[in-house]
Design a protein around this motif. Structure first.
Motif, mmCIF file in Angstrom:
data_model
loop_
_atom_site.group_PDB
_atom_site.id
_atom_site.type_symbol
_atom_site.label_atom_id
_atom_site.label_comp_id
_atom_site.label_asym_id
_atom_site.label_seq_id
_atom_site.Cartn_x
_atom_site.Cartn_y
_atom_site.Cartn_z
ATOM 1 N N GLN A 92 27.897 -25.321 36.251
ATOM 2 C CA GLN A 92 27.653 -25.360 37.697
ATOM 3 C C GLN A 92 26.471 -26.276 38.024
ATOM 4 O OE1 GLN A 92 30.273 -23.942 39.307
ATOM 5 N NE2 GLN A 92 29.316 -22.134 40.175
ATOM 6 N N VAL A 93 25.973 -27.004 37.036
ATOM 7 C CA VAL A 93 24.755 -27.811 37.191
ATOM 8 C C VAL A 93 25.113 -29.294 37.250
ATOM 9 C CG1 VAL A 93 22.531 -28.380 36.126
ATOM 10 C CG2 VAL A 93 23.450 -26.057 35.931
ATOM 11 N N ALA A 94 24.353 -30.053 38.032
ATOM 12 C CA ALA A 94 24.541 -31.506 38.083
ATOM 13 C C ALA A 94 23.930 -32.153 36.842
ATOM 14 C CB ALA A 94 23.908 -32.085 39.341
ATOM 15 N N HIS A 95 24.602 -33.176 36.318
ATOM 16 C CA HIS A 95 24.120 -33.901 35.142
ATOM 17 C C HIS A 95 24.159 -35.399 35.430
ATOM 18 C CE1 HIS A 95 24.122 -30.313 32.585
ATOM 19 N NE2 HIS A 95 25.214 -29.975 33.247
ATOM 20 N N LYS A 96 23.270 -36.140 34.772
ATOM 21 C CA LYS A 96 23.119 -37.563 35.064
ATOM 22 C C LYS A 96 23.959 -38.413 34.102
ATOM 23 C CE LYS A 96 19.112 -39.113 36.465
ATOM 24 N NZ LYS A 96 17.707 -39.643 36.514
ATOM 25 N N SER A 97 24.669 -39.397 34.672
ATOM 26 C CA SER A 97 25.503 -40.290 33.874
ATOM 27 C C SER A 97 24.670 -41.429 33.277
ATOM 28 C CB SER A 97 26.622 -40.872 34.746
ATOM 29 O OG SER A 97 26.058 -41.675 35.767
ATOM 30 N N LYS A 98 25.314 -42.249 32.484
ATOM 31 C CA LYS A 98 24.638 -43.372 31.828
ATOM 32 C C LYS A 98 24.027 -44.328 32.838
ATOM 33 C CE LYS A 98 25.536 -47.086 28.474
ATOM 34 N NZ LYS A 98 26.598 -47.726 27.634
ATOM 35 N N ASP A 99 24.714 -44.502 34.004
ATOM 36 C CA ASP A 99 24.203 -45.419 35.029
ATOM 37 C C ASP A 99 23.393 -44.693 36.108
ATOM 38 O OD1 ASP A 99 26.518 -44.150 35.822
ATOM 39 O OD2 ASP A 99 27.341 -45.860 36.888
ATOM 40 N N ASP A 100 22.804 -43.563 35.728
ATOM 41 C CA ASP A 100 21.852 -42.833 36.575
ATOM 42 C C ASP A 100 22.449 -42.298 37.875
ATOM 43 O OD1 ASP A 100 19.727 -43.041 34.807
ATOM 44 O OD2 ASP A 100 19.068 -44.969 35.615
ATOM 45 N N ARG A 101 23.707 -41.880 37.822
ATOM 46 C CA ARG A 101 24.301 -41.181 38.958
ATOM 47 C C ARG A 101 24.439 -39.701 38.599
ATOM 48 N NH1 ARG A 101 26.502 -44.036 43.120
ATOM 49 N NH2 ARG A 101 26.049 -42.033 44.110
ATOM 50 N N LEU A 144 26.326 -36.248 38.570
ATOM 51 C CA LEU A 144 27.678 -35.699 38.579
ATOM 52 C C LEU A 144 27.583 -34.180 38.736
ATOM 53 C CD1 LEU A 144 30.776 -36.165 37.999
ATOM 54 C CD2 LEU A 144 30.228 -35.567 35.627
ATOM 55 N N GLN A 145 28.040 -33.695 39.888
ATOM 56 C CA GLN A 145 28.025 -32.254 40.114
ATOM 57 C C GLN A 145 29.373 -31.661 39.709
ATOM 58 O OE1 GLN A 145 25.530 -29.926 41.463
ATOM 59 N NE2 GLN A 145 27.076 -28.663 40.436
ATOM 60 N N ILE A 175 29.345 -43.332 35.561
ATOM 61 C CA ILE A 175 29.943 -42.354 36.474
ATOM 62 C C ILE A 175 31.424 -42.634 36.711
ATOM 63 C CG2 ILE A 175 29.436 -43.526 38.659
ATOM 64 C CD1 ILE A 175 29.015 -39.767 37.906
ATOM 65 N N SER A 176 31.818 -43.907 36.733
ATOM 66 C CA SER A 176 33.226 -44.242 36.986
ATOM 67 C C SER A 176 34.135 -43.665 35.908
ATOM 68 C CB SER A 176 33.407 -45.757 37.063
ATOM 69 O OG SER A 176 32.995 -46.380 35.859
ATOM 70 N N VAL A 177 33.635 -43.607 34.674
ATOM 71 C CA VAL A 177 34.421 -43.037 33.574
ATOM 72 C C VAL A 177 34.636 -41.542 33.802
ATOM 73 C CG1 VAL A 177 34.465 -42.573 31.100
ATOM 74 C CG2 VAL A 177 33.624 -44.785 31.950
ATOM 75 N N TRP A 178 33.558 -40.853 34.207
ATOM 76 C CA TRP A 178 33.672 -39.409 34.430
ATOM 77 C C TRP A 178 34.563 -39.093 35.623
ATOM 78 C CZ3 TRP A 178 32.946 -37.233 30.237
ATOM 79 C CH2 TRP A 178 31.892 -37.567 29.387
ATOM 80 N N PHE A 210 34.772 -31.485 40.673
ATOM 81 C CA PHE A 210 33.542 -32.262 40.532
ATOM 82 C C PHE A 210 33.336 -33.092 41.795
ATOM 83 C CE2 PHE A 210 36.577 -35.549 39.860
ATOM 84 C CZ PHE A 210 35.951 -36.724 40.256
ATOM 85 N N ALA A 211 32.160 -33.643 41.935
ATOM 86 C CA ALA A 211 31.888 -34.652 42.967
ATOM 87 C C ALA A 211 30.678 -35.454 42.533
ATOM 88 C CB ALA A 211 31.640 -34.024 44.334
ATOM 89 N N VAL A 212 30.687 -36.712 42.887
ATOM 90 C CA VAL A 212 29.516 -37.555 42.666
ATOM 91 C C VAL A 212 28.542 -37.289 43.806
ATOM 92 C CG1 VAL A 212 28.660 -39.918 42.444
ATOM 93 C CG2 VAL A 212 30.934 -39.301 41.557
ATOM 94 N N ALA A 213 27.277 -37.115 43.488
ATOM 95 C CA ALA A 213 26.261 -36.882 44.515
ATOM 96 C C ALA A 213 26.053 -38.174 45.301
ATOM 97 C CB ALA A 213 24.956 -36.425 43.870
ATOM 98 N N LYS A 214 26.485 -38.166 46.540
ATOM 99 C CA LYS A 214 26.452 -39.366 47.374
ATOM 100 C C LYS A 214 25.130 -39.486 48.133
ATOM 101 C CE LYS A 214 30.742 -41.012 46.876
ATOM 102 N NZ LYS A 214 31.627 -41.159 48.035
#
Length: 411
Positions: free
Chosen positions: A243-252, A254-255, A309-312, A323-327
């Protein structure tokens, strides 16, 4: 099937409110078709003058904040402290189905605009009031904004941040909009009963209570004392790392949102390439995980950090996992889904600019989208409304000259 009339056509609302919560409620009713007359002092609603907080141009020509809360209304400026201005206010209320205010009780009582006074004269009137802390208790007369009564006192700001960091930067209108929609719900129920029985009611919605409702699940959970519910908490110790947001390789960020941990765990392990952990007794089921929370958090963190993030987005979409990307706000302004689902309206201003404004989040299938007319200029319809109340043009002129009413003054 042709579009039906908007559901509140024929309903009249008088608004004596400032800033966001009360005006937001009245604006929603206006979108539903009600005639909403906003009563302002000669100084105007303070929301007209918050440009510096929002980085927008000063002045009335392009006031997105005011328009957001006051679209589709008309405005009359009255001196409610003068005899003639107070009489005009009384005529407005006498003609109304709904009266909305955020004045505090003492001020309403001094003006004879409190519910107990009005219901004697207008038993069918629905009276909606926004307060900081409610109408009872030791703090009922305290001033309240969403920064204070909602975010701070309401248990949001003091809990919903990573324990290792600073509290969140709160934003204006967040709690107010929820209060406005809560108030509209109560008002519509009271209006229905007034139509059925001839008796109105007083509807009270506070910032404080609305915040408690918003955090209710965790507020109730906190009383059991489990460490995972004692916020603020480190993100590494939250009971469900899915349930936690995590950071992708390109610093986005991911919730992910998988409240049924045991159900989602095997599939998520496949997505992140850790099939070796499926069935691992250290992390599954969730009851076993509680002794290894930080360890498992680091596994997910390291896995998500390996890809952009695009991969995830692609992997999680294919797997049909939530999921959702934090916009950011700038990204939302061009969000294809938001535009396609009628969340936004493009407002053209006299400045030549076109700005994106948000619609209230309730849409109807068989009713056309409501217009999005800019909020009225200060006193823009003062003379017209007074004439509609039965004043002659000569009387209107005399009221303006005496300082009982004020028309629009072009900037």
């Amino acid at each position: 099937m042709s579009a039906m009339k908007r559901p509140l056509e024929g309903v009249k609302v008088i608004e004596l409110a400032t800033f966001v919560a009360g005006p937001c409620c009245a604006r929603y009713l206006a979108d539903l078709g009600a005639e909403v007359i906003k009563v302002e002092s000669f100084q105007g609603d303070p929301l007209r003058f918050t440009a510096v907080n929002e980085g927008r141009p000063a002045g009335e020509a392009e006031n997105t904040s005011y328009d957001l809360e006051n679209a589709n209304k008309t405005c009359i400026c009255l001196n409610t402290k003068s005899k003639a201005g107070r009489e005009a206010m009384e005529k407005l209320i006498a003609s109304a189905d709904i009266f909305i205010t955020n004045w505090r009780q003492n001020a309403l009582e001094r003006s004879g605009l409190d519910y107990e006074s009005l219901k004697e004269r207008y038993p069918k009137l629905v009276f909606g009031i926004v307060s900081g802390y409610g109408e009872k208790g030791p703090d009922k007369d305290l001033p309240g904004f969403d920064f204070t009564a909602f975010f701070a006192r309401g248990g949001v700001m003091g809990t919903m941040f990573d324990k290792d960091n600073l509290p969140m930067n709160v934003i204006a209108g967040f709690g107010d909009h929820q209060v406005g929609m809560n108030l509209s719900s109560g008002i519509l129920a009271a209006l229905y009963r007034a139509r059925e029985t001839g008796y109105g009611d007083k509807v009270v919605v506070s910032l404080f209570h609305s915040a408690l409702w918003d955090v209710a699940i965790m507020l109730q959970s906190a009383q059991y004392g489990h460490p995972s519910t004692q916020y603020p908490i480190s993100r590494k110790k939250i009971a469900n790392p899915l349930q936690v947001a995590h950071k992708s390789k390109d610093d986005r960020w991911l919730q992910i949102a998988m409240p049924r941990y045991d159900f989602f765990y095997p599939k998520f392990m496949e997505v992140i390439g850790r099939t070796d952990l499926i069935g691992n007794p250290r992390y599954y089921p969730q009851s076993a995980l509680q002794d290894n929370l930080e360890e498992f958090y680091e596994i997910i963190k390291e896995s998500i950090a390996k890809e952009d993030i695009s991969v995830w987005v692609e992997k999680l979409t294919v797997a049909d996992l939530p999921f959702a990307v934090a916009k950011t706000w700038n990204e939302l302004l061009v969000d294809e889904q938001a535009w396609a689902s009628d969340c936004f309206h493009a407002m053209e201003y006299p400045t030549g600019a076109t700005r994106t404004l948000v619609r209230p989040p309730v849409l109807f299938e068989s009713t056309e989208l409501p217009p999005y007319k800019r909020g009225p200029y200060l006193g823009e319809q003062t003379e017209d409304i007074l004439v509609q109340l039965g004043y002659s043009k000569e009387q209107v002129k005399a009221m303006i000259e005496a300082g009982d009413a004020m028309p629009h003054k072009a900037q």
